[in-house]
Design a protein around this motif. Sequence first.
Motif, PDB file in Angstrom:
ATOM      1  N   ILE A  53       6.938  -7.466   1.146  1.00  0.00           N
ATOM      2  CA  ILE A  53       5.745  -7.445   2.007  1.00  0.00           C
ATOM      3  C   ILE A  53       5.343  -6.002   2.266  1.00  0.00           C
ATOM      4  CG2 ILE A  53       4.923  -7.847   4.371  1.00  0.00           C
ATOM      5  CD1 ILE A  53       6.661 -10.453   4.320  1.00  0.00           C
ATOM      6  N   ARG A  54       6.312  -5.203   2.648  1.00  0.00           N
ATOM      7  CA  ARG A  54       6.026  -3.790   2.961  1.00  0.00           C
ATOM      8  C   ARG A  54       5.491  -3.049   1.743  1.00  0.00           C
ATOM      9  NH1 ARG A  54      11.391  -3.126   6.713  1.00  0.00           N
ATOM     10  NH2 ARG A  54      10.355  -3.473   8.713  1.00  0.00           N
ATOM     11  N   LEU A  55       6.026  -3.337   0.565  1.00  0.00           N
ATOM     12  CA  LEU A  55       5.510  -2.719  -0.655  1.00  0.00           C
ATOM     13  C   LEU A  55       4.040  -3.051  -0.839  1.00  0.00           C
ATOM     14  CD1 LEU A  55       5.799  -1.180  -3.335  1.00  0.00           C
ATOM     15  CD2 LEU A  55       6.634  -3.334  -4.352  1.00  0.00           C
ATOM     16  N   SER A  56       3.674  -4.303  -0.668  1.00  0.00           N
ATOM     17  CA  SER A  56       2.262  -4.685  -0.860  1.00  0.00           C
ATOM     18  C   SER A  56       1.370  -4.057   0.204  1.00  0.00           C
ATOM     19  CB  SER A  56       2.103  -6.202  -0.903  1.00  0.00           C
ATOM     20  OG  SER A  56       2.527  -6.818   0.289  1.00  0.00           O
ATOM     21  N   VAL A  57       1.861  -3.912   1.433  1.00  0.00           N
ATOM     22  CA  VAL A  57       1.061  -3.273   2.484  1.00  0.00           C
ATOM     23  C   VAL A  57       0.888  -1.786   2.189  1.00  0.00           C
ATOM     24  CG1 VAL A  57       0.949  -2.712   4.950  1.00  0.00           C
ATOM     25  CG2 VAL A  57       1.666  -4.993   4.226  1.00  0.00           C
ATOM     26  N   HIS A  61      -2.823  -0.069   1.716  1.00  0.00           N
ATOM     27  CA  HIS A  61      -3.291   1.135   2.419  1.00  0.00           C
ATOM     28  C   HIS A  61      -3.589   2.276   1.440  1.00  0.00           C
ATOM     29  CE1 HIS A  61      -2.843  -0.359   6.425  1.00  0.00           C
ATOM     30  NE2 HIS A  61      -1.532  -0.495   6.359  1.00  0.00           N
ATOM     31  N   TYR A  62      -2.691   2.487   0.515  1.00  0.00           N
ATOM     32  CA  TYR A  62      -2.833   3.583  -0.450  1.00  0.00           C
ATOM     33  C   TYR A  62      -4.130   3.440  -1.252  1.00  0.00           C
ATOM     34  CZ  TYR A  62      -1.528   6.413  -4.592  1.00  0.00           C
ATOM     35  OH  TYR A  62      -1.493   7.314  -5.634  1.00  0.00           O
ATOM     36  N   ASN A  66      -5.889   5.148   2.878  1.00  0.00           N
ATOM     37  CA  ASN A  66      -5.242   5.255   4.183  1.00  0.00           C
ATOM     38  C   ASN A  66      -3.820   5.772   3.956  1.00  0.00           C
ATOM     39  OD1 ASN A  66      -4.034   4.954   6.667  1.00  0.00           O
ATOM     40  ND2 ASN A  66      -4.510   2.789   6.890  1.00  0.00           N
ATOM     41  N   PHE A  67      -3.713   7.068   3.723  1.00  0.00           N
ATOM     42  CA  PHE A  67      -2.418   7.670   3.390  1.00  0.00           C
ATOM     43  C   PHE A  67      -1.456   7.625   4.570  1.00  0.00           C
ATOM     44  CE2 PHE A  67      -5.472   9.543   0.429  1.00  0.00           C
ATOM     45  CZ  PHE A  67      -4.869   9.213  -0.769  1.00  0.00           C
ATOM     46  N   ALA A  68      -1.970   7.785   5.781  1.00  0.00           N
ATOM     47  CA  ALA A  68      -1.112   7.726   6.970  1.00  0.00           C
ATOM     48  C   ALA A  68      -0.482   6.340   7.101  1.00  0.00           C
ATOM     49  CB  ALA A  68      -1.906   8.081   8.220  1.00  0.00           C
ATOM     50  N   GLY A  69      -1.279   5.294   6.909  1.00  0.00           N
ATOM     51  CA  GLY A  69      -0.760   3.935   6.978  1.00  0.00           C
ATOM     52  C   GLY A  69       0.273   3.670   5.896  1.00  0.00           C
ATOM     53  N   ALA A  70       0.016   4.164   4.696  1.00  0.00           N
ATOM     54  CA  ALA A  70       0.957   3.981   3.585  1.00  0.00           C
ATOM     55  C   ALA A  70       2.261   4.728   3.864  1.00  0.00           C
ATOM     56  CB  ALA A  70       0.328   4.465   2.284  1.00  0.00           C
ATOM     57  N   LYS A  71       2.167   5.941   4.385  1.00  0.00           N
ATOM     58  CA  LYS A  71       3.367   6.737   4.665  1.00  0.00           C
ATOM     59  C   LYS A  71       4.265   6.071   5.702  1.00  0.00           C
ATOM     60  CE  LYS A  71       1.336  11.250   3.802  1.00  0.00           C
ATOM     61  NZ  LYS A  71       0.913  12.522   4.422  1.00  0.00           N
ATOM     62  N   LYS A  72       3.663   5.419   6.690  1.00  0.00           N
ATOM     63  CA  LYS A  72       4.445   4.790   7.760  1.00  0.00           C
ATOM     64  C   LYS A  72       5.442   3.774   7.229  1.00  0.00           C
ATOM     65  CE  LYS A  72       1.239   5.180  11.608  1.00  0.00           C
ATOM     66  NZ  LYS A  72       0.400   4.438  12.560  1.00  0.00           N
ATOM     67  N   LEU A  73       5.042   3.011   6.234  1.00  0.00           N
ATOM     68  CA  LEU A  73       5.914   1.970   5.706  1.00  0.00           C
ATOM     69  C   LEU A  73       6.731   2.407   4.497  1.00  0.00           C
ATOM     70  CD1 LEU A  73       3.635  -1.172   6.013  1.00  0.00           C
ATOM     71  CD2 LEU A  73       5.685  -0.654   7.308  1.00  0.00           C
ATOM     72  N   GLN A 111      -1.490  12.670  -1.849  1.00  0.00           N
ATOM     73  CA  GLN A 111      -2.795  12.022  -1.782  1.00  0.00           C
ATOM     74  C   GLN A 111      -3.471  11.934  -3.146  1.00  0.00           C
ATOM     75  OE1 GLN A 111      -5.216  13.468   1.465  1.00  0.00           O
ATOM     76  NE2 GLN A 111      -3.593  13.128   2.940  1.00  0.00           N
ATOM     77  N   ASN A 112      -2.658  11.596  -4.140  1.00  0.00           N
ATOM     78  CA  ASN A 112      -3.181  11.387  -5.493  1.00  0.00           C
ATOM     79  C   ASN A 112      -3.983  10.092  -5.537  1.00  0.00           C
ATOM     80  OD1 ASN A 112      -1.844  13.695  -6.339  1.00  0.00           O
ATOM     81  ND2 ASN A 112      -0.076  12.576  -7.106  1.00  0.00           N
ATOM     82  N   ALA A 113      -4.832   9.986  -6.528  1.00  0.00           N
ATOM     83  CA  ALA A 113      -5.624   8.769  -6.709  1.00  0.00           C
ATOM     84  C   ALA A 113      -4.698   7.585  -6.967  1.00  0.00           C
ATOM     85  CB  ALA A 113      -6.589   8.938  -7.880  1.00  0.00           C
ATOM     86  N   PHE A 114      -5.101   6.434  -6.474  1.00  0.00           N
ATOM     87  CA  PHE A 114      -4.307   5.215  -6.620  1.00  0.00           C
ATOM     88  C   PHE A 114      -4.149   4.850  -8.091  1.00  0.00           C
ATOM     89  CE2 PHE A 114      -4.127   0.629  -7.256  1.00  0.00           C
ATOM     90  CZ  PHE A 114      -3.009   0.307  -6.504  1.00  0.00           C
ATOM     91  N   GLN A 115      -2.945   4.440  -8.433  1.00  0.00           N
ATOM     92  CA  GLN A 115      -2.650   3.899  -9.758  1.00  0.00           C
ATOM     93  C   GLN A 115      -1.859   2.609  -9.573  1.00  0.00           C
ATOM     94  OE1 GLN A 115      -0.673   6.634 -12.377  1.00  0.00           O
ATOM     95  NE2 GLN A 115      -2.007   8.321 -11.817  1.00  0.00           N
ATOM     96  N   GLN A 116      -2.229   1.586 -10.305  1.00  0.00           N
ATOM     97  CA  GLN A 116      -1.530   0.306 -10.235  1.00  0.00           C
ATOM     98  C   GLN A 116      -0.096   0.472 -10.719  1.00  0.00           C
ATOM     99  OE1 GLN A 116      -1.750  -2.520  -8.968  1.00  0.00           O
ATOM    100  NE2 GLN A 116      -0.316  -3.749 -10.106  1.00  0.00           N
TER     101      GLN A 116
END
Length: 162
Positions: A53-57, A61-62, A66-73, A111-116
């Motif tokens: 769950i945390r991985l998907s969240v 965010h990423y 939302n880098f701050a939200g991603a970093k929290k988890l 803060q790199n661009a998102f990659q799947q």
Amino acid sequence: MKNLVHYNKNERYINYLCHFHYDQDFFECHEILEEQWKLEMNPQYKKVWLGLIRLSVVLYHYRRGNFAGAKKLMRHVTTFSKDEYLTKLAGIDQNRFIKLVSKLQADIENQNAFQQIEIPIMDQALLKQFHSQRENYASFTEDLINKHTTRDRTDVISERLK
């Protein structure tokens, strides 16, 4: 170690993997496994579901920037990735997963661009099970990026008002 067939019979985990890999609907991944986490009686599997769950969240965010939200988890995801027992219960190749999570953390920090990413599933039966569902899932669409804004939160708001 106990028999690891539990997840093979778990339709929610298969749905999670399909959404994660095929349409990249990380919001739906969270919703699916949150339900499983609530119903789960085995404390070890509760930890597996929570890690996923945390991985998907984090990814939700990423992708939204939302880098701050991603970093929290992220620290929770890192801890999950390093737990050999839990990753094995999930059918995940732990060595590859640790590398993937480490790169993900660096990408978020920088803060790199998102990659799947793809969860490195090592269990062949699990791979076959979720790959057999491929035709039932769409491809990624841009509306999934902010999916949380479209959900019906009536029940949550009602509970808060009580």
